[in-house]
Design an enzyme around this catalytic site. Structure first.
Site, PDB file in Angstrom:
ATOM      1  N   LYS A   1       0.847  -1.194   0.000  1.00 51.03           N
ATOM      2  CA  LYS A   1       0.000   0.000   0.000  1.00 51.03           C
ATOM      3  C   LYS A   1       0.880   1.240   0.000  1.00 51.03           C
ATOM      4  CE  LYS A   1      -3.896   2.236   0.518  1.00 51.03           C
ATOM      5  NZ  LYS A   1      -4.843   2.249  -0.617  1.00 51.03           N
TER       6      LYS A   1
ATOM      7  N   ARG B   1      22.909   0.213  10.952  1.00 46.40           N
ATOM      8  CA  ARG B   1      24.118   1.002  11.234  1.00 46.40           C
ATOM      9  C   ARG B   1      23.749   2.113  12.212  1.00 46.40           C
ATOM     10  NH1 ARG B   1      21.928   5.274   8.426  1.00 46.40           N
ATOM     11  NH2 ARG B   1      20.890   4.694   6.513  1.00 46.40           N
TER      12      ARG B   1
END
Ligand code: ADP
Length: 452
Positions: A201, A292
């Site tokens: 969506k 990260r």
């Protein structure tokens, strides 16, 4: 604990990592390219090694040279920072194979969460809210068309291996979806050597909401609450803040708990960010997981008191997290403005060259993470971000007031920066009421341009 780590990055994040390491009594080795030979952060490193020519492909992306530098300098671990090789599972693997700890997740966890299809499947298991859409990569176009019937247009076609906005197509009807699947597959194949795409969506008006998580090798995973990063331009974040304004605390807590559960499910060690879009009814949908440390991590540090980079180093050394979920609470409000050497009046054109004037702000609750100084010459080869101005206050209003003063004090020249733009944004009604979506800055800039 390590006695020495190597930093495979540059600029403000290299300096941030040097500082975190030094606080823990750990030495730093910095690699640098010829364009960065005069980089002010290098003065703070214990040792430096030149690894090549200015283009990143010949220096900061050369894993072989980075690993050789770690070998000759006696480093025990490698911190990749963000960007460059930070989310490259092959690099993480190469570090481990050469006998170095990688300050980040295992290559397996990185690959699992880096692939958008496997990440979504794991999120389903962990109870993390996701966009409705296809569970696996599309094999026949009919699967995409049927899903679009079920969830309704608009939908978005996304590449499983996606990154940097590539391999994405929005479709508002069957014809656009047929064309979108084909072109997204081709683009993903060319960009990532992996043409798998899926459909979900598409949310028209959304806020960007993300949860900072950290895990260790002992089965612990905690979250450090959320950040709101709705103030963006062309999907590049400009301002980040924590906590997210105008969000029901119970909903925030629930999403945060599911994000930590996802990280735990992935046996994840290190810092991770689970990114979401939020609709007008405060429904959350996961976008992706960044494996990260992120540019905007300082706002979470200021409200939680946790040294995120320090925890990254600690868990990479095999130690457990120094914090427990029940010990962490939200203290006040923090806002970060990314200071880019760009000219907002000329299409945000990057500005390389000499910084002659650099008068940084200060005062209560003001933090500046930057490698720049007067006399520093910004090379043309890398990202235009030259620093991050972060403020902290007891509440959002005070944080905004402190940011206005800090931006007024901050003088940089003759190169153009985003400081004046941030100053105007601090007075923007939508920013002040936090009644905004990820396209409000673009609309505002277009209106400003149209009215001259
Ligand atoms: P990439 O890894 O390429 O950056 P993301 O999944 O993070 O891809 O998506 C990039 C941007 O595209 C998001 O920040 C968001 O603005 C937009 N986007 C992605 N998926 C959707 C969606 N389902 N609905 C609305 N916008 C989306």
């Amino acid at each position: 604990m390590f006695s020495r780590i190597l930093i495979a990055n540059r600029g403000e994040i290299a300096l941030r990592i040097i500082r975190a390491a030094r606080v823990m009594g750990v030495e730093s080795v910095c690699v640098y390219s010829k364009a960065d030979a005069d980089g002010p952060w290098l003065q703070h490193a214990d040792e430096t090694v030149c690894i090549g020519e200015p283009p990143a492909a010949e220096s900061y992306l050369r894993s072989d040279r980075i690993i050789s530098a770690a070998e000759v300098t006696g480093a025990e671990a490698i911190h990749p920072g963000y960007g460059f090789l930070a989310e490259n599972a092959n690099f993480a693997e190469a570090c481990l194979d050469s006998g170095f700890a990688f300050i980040g997740p295992s290559p397996k966890a990185m690959a699992l969460l880096g692939d958008k299809v496997s990440c979504k499947n794991l999120a389903r298991k962990a109870g993390t809210p996701i966009f409705p859409g296809t569970e696996d990569a599309i094999e026949e176009i009919d699967e995409a068309l049927e899903m679009a019937q079920l969830i309704g247009y608009p939908v978005i076609v996304k590449a499983a291996a996606g990154g940097g906005g590539r391999g994405m197509r929005i479709a508002r009807n069957d014809d656009e979806l047929r064309a979108g699947v084909e072109s997204a597959q081709q683009e993903a194949e060319a960009a990532f050597g992996d043409g798998r795409v899926y459909v979900e969506k598409f949310l028209e008006h959304a806020r960007h909401f993300e949860i900072q998580c950290i895990g260790d090798d002992h089965g612990n995973a905690v979250h450090l609450f959320e950040r709101d990063c709705t103030t963006q331009r062309r999907h590049q974040k400009l301002i980040e803040e924590a906590p997210a304004p105008n969000v029901d605390p119970e909903k925030r807590d629930e999403v945060a708990r599911t994000a930590a559960a996802l990280i735990r499910e992935a046996n994840y060690s290190g810092a991770a960010t689970v990114e979401f879009l939020m609709d007008g009814d405060q429904n959350f949908f996961m976008l992706e997981v960044n494996t990260r440390v992120q540019v905007e991590h300082p706002v979470s540090e200021l409200i939680s008191g946790v040294d995120i980079v320090g925890e990254q180093i600690r868990v990479a050394a095999g130690e457990p997290l120094s914090i427990k979920q029940e010990d962490i609470s939200v203290n006040g409000h923090a806002i970060e403005c990314r200071i880019n050497a760009e000219d907002p009046d000329r299409g945000f054109m990057p500005q390389a060259g000499l910084i002659e004037t650099w008068c940084p702000p200060g005062g209560l609750g003001v933090r500046l993470d930057s490698h720049a100084t007067a006399g520093y010459r910004i090379p043309p080869n890398y990202d235009s971000m030259i620093g991050k101005l972060i403020v902290h206050g007891p509440d959002r209003e005070t944080a905004i007031a402190r940011m206005r003063v800090a931006l007024d004090e901050f003088k940089v020249g003759p190169i153009k920066t985003t400081i004046p733009l941030h100053r105007r944004l601090m007075d923007h009604p939508s920013f002040n009421t936090a009644d905004f979506d990820i396209h409000y800055v673009e609309r505002w800039l277009e209106e400003a341009e149209a009215s001259g």
